[in-house]
Design a protein around this motif. Structure first.
Motif, PDB file in Angstrom:
ATOM      1  N   LEU A 253       0.865  -1.181   0.000  1.00 35.54           N
ATOM      2  CA  LEU A 253       0.000   0.000   0.000  1.00 35.54           C
ATOM      3  C   LEU A 253       0.900   1.230   0.000  1.00 35.54           C
ATOM      4  O   LEU A 253       1.540   1.549   1.003  1.00 35.54           O
ATOM      5  CB  LEU A 253      -0.915  -0.004   1.225  1.00 35.54           C
ATOM      6  CG  LEU A 253      -2.002  -1.085   1.258  1.00 35.54           C
ATOM      7  CD1 LEU A 253      -2.652  -1.134   2.633  1.00 35.54           C
ATOM      8  CD2 LEU A 253      -3.045  -0.825   0.185  1.00 35.54           C
TER       9      LEU A 253
ATOM     10  N   ASP B  62      -5.223   6.610   2.602  1.00 35.61           N
ATOM     11  CA  ASP B  62      -5.674   6.511   1.207  1.00 35.61           C
ATOM     12  C   ASP B  62      -6.904   5.607   1.152  1.00 35.61           C
ATOM     13  O   ASP B  62      -6.805   4.426   0.779  1.00 35.61           O
ATOM     14  CB  ASP B  62      -4.559   5.957   0.324  1.00 35.61           C
ATOM     15  CG  ASP B  62      -4.835   6.141  -1.161  1.00 35.61           C
ATOM     16  OD1 ASP B  62      -6.022   6.248  -1.537  1.00 35.61           O
ATOM     17  OD2 ASP B  62      -3.874   6.173  -1.956  1.00 35.61           O
TER      18      ASP B  62
ATOM     19  N   GLU C  45      -9.419   5.341  -0.894  1.00 37.20           N
ATOM     20  CA  GLU C  45      -9.726   4.775  -2.205  1.00 37.20           C
ATOM     21  C   GLU C  45      -8.831   3.580  -2.515  1.00 37.20           C
ATOM     22  O   GLU C  45      -9.290   2.551  -3.024  1.00 37.20           O
ATOM     23  CB  GLU C  45      -9.571   5.843  -3.289  1.00 37.20           C
ATOM     24  CG  GLU C  45     -10.610   6.959  -3.228  1.00 37.20           C
ATOM     25  CD  GLU C  45     -11.950   6.529  -3.802  1.00 37.20           C
ATOM     26  OE1 GLU C  45     -12.030   5.429  -4.391  1.00 37.20           O
ATOM     27  OE2 GLU C  45     -12.914   7.306  -3.667  1.00 37.20           O
ATOM     28  N   GLN C  46      -7.534   3.702  -2.225  1.00 36.75           N
ATOM     29  CA  GLN C  46      -6.598   2.607  -2.497  1.00 36.75           C
ATOM     30  C   GLN C  46      -6.958   1.369  -1.673  1.00 36.75           C
ATOM     31  O   GLN C  46      -6.975   0.243  -2.195  1.00 36.75           O
ATOM     32  CB  GLN C  46      -5.159   3.043  -2.186  1.00 36.75           C
ATOM     33  CG  GLN C  46      -4.129   1.966  -2.450  1.00 36.75           C
ATOM     34  CD  GLN C  46      -2.701   2.380  -2.096  1.00 36.75           C
ATOM     35  OE1 GLN C  46      -1.753   1.645  -2.372  1.00 36.75           O
ATOM     36  NE2 GLN C  46      -2.523   3.538  -1.496  1.00 36.75           N
TER      37      GLN C  46
ATOM     38  N   GLN D 230     -10.397  -0.189  -2.790  1.00 34.79           N
ATOM     39  CA  GLN D 230     -10.242  -0.908  -4.052  1.00 34.79           C
ATOM     40  C   GLN D 230      -9.566  -2.254  -3.837  1.00 34.79           C
ATOM     41  O   GLN D 230      -9.943  -3.264  -4.441  1.00 34.79           O
ATOM     42  CB  GLN D 230      -9.448  -0.067  -5.051  1.00 34.79           C
ATOM     43  CG  GLN D 230      -9.369  -0.652  -6.446  1.00 34.79           C
ATOM     44  CD  GLN D 230     -10.718  -0.721  -7.149  1.00 34.79           C
ATOM     45  OE1 GLN D 230     -11.666  -0.060  -6.740  1.00 34.79           O
ATOM     46  NE2 GLN D 230     -10.808  -1.534  -8.190  1.00 34.79           N
TER      47      GLN D 230
END
Length: 254
Positions: free
Chosen positions: A226, A237, A239-240, A243
């Motif tokens: 990550l 993060d 969104e990371q 996902q």
């Protein structure tokens, strides 16, 4: 019953927080994940709004996993995707061993070290934190204060909202389950890899100061990094991380 929040629809995805945390850790991801999953974030026994284990039982990763499994029984969920951070990742692997997981995603997963860590030397940070409790709302109101108190666990502490930072720090210094869970975690290593029959994805945070990525993991387990994230990556993060979790629960290779 474990304290929890639940939202969304689809296949169930259980989220398990790290040692000293609570379900607030997952708040940045809940809406992102709920678009595809029935998301259930829990407080482990002795953390957040959940009572400690009955009878003073030691909160080992195995017993914590049993409590989550009993909670799934209460929800009438036989198997779920399970994601955990640090200690929560270890608990997720224990649930997979017990046949209760559809998949496992571990973020900076604890317990994959070669030998028990043993007692941690040095000052009692929690004791110092309890002395600062009356000052925490003021300290955490500023980005500088959040960097000071969260820099060991979050890569970008200034991204954590003040209210969430206050919940996180309070949980760390006041959770009745912390001492027992910490001692149990540091006294053992994860075992029983051969009993896991579901996909496992392990993500290691680039800026992690607390858990090192092991040199080797089980054959077939997916590993990745990550980027720009600390030990607790969800505010660094969202969104990371979201996902990653969705891809892992779809059976996709990130």
């Amino acid at each position: 019953m474990l304290n929890h929040v639940r939202r969304g629809g689809g296949e169930p995805l259980v989220l398990i927080h790290p040692l000293g945390g609570e379900l607030v850790v997952w708040e940045p991801l809940l809406d992102l994940l709920a678009r595809e999953r029935d998301v259930i974030a829990v407080d482990l026994p002795g953390f957040g709004g959940s009572a400690p284990l009955a009878g003073g039982a030691p909160p080992t990763p195995q017993l914590l996993a049993e409590s989550v499994a009993a909670f799934l029984d209460w929800l009438e969920i036989e198997r779920a995707h399970v994601a955990g951070n640090s200690l929560g990742g270890w608990v997720a692997l224990e649930l997979a061993k017990a046949g209760r997981a559809l998949s496992v995603t571990g973020l900076s997963t604890a317990g994959l070290w070669k030998r028990p860590l043993g007692p941690r030397p040095g000052a009692d940070v929690r004791q110092i934190g309890r002395r600062l409790l009356p000052l925490l709302p003021v300290l955490l109101r500023s980005a500088q204060g959040r960097r000071l108190l969260l820099r060991s666990s979050v890569g970008h502490p200034e991204r954590v909202p003040p209210a969430a930072a206050l919940r996180l720090v309070r949980s760390y210094v006041t959770s009745p389950g912390f001492e027992g869970a910490n001692a149990a975690m540091r006294a053992a290593v994860f075992s029983g890899v051969e009993r896991i029959r579901v996909p496992v994805t392990l993500a290691w945070a680039e800026l992690d100061r607390l858990v090192r990525r092991p040199r080797e993991t089980a054959p077939g387990w997916r590993t990745l990094v990550l980027t720009g994230c600390g030990h607790i990556p969800t505010w660094d993060d969202p969104e990371q991380v979201a996902q990653l979790l969705l891809q892992a629960t779809r059976g996709q290779t990130p």
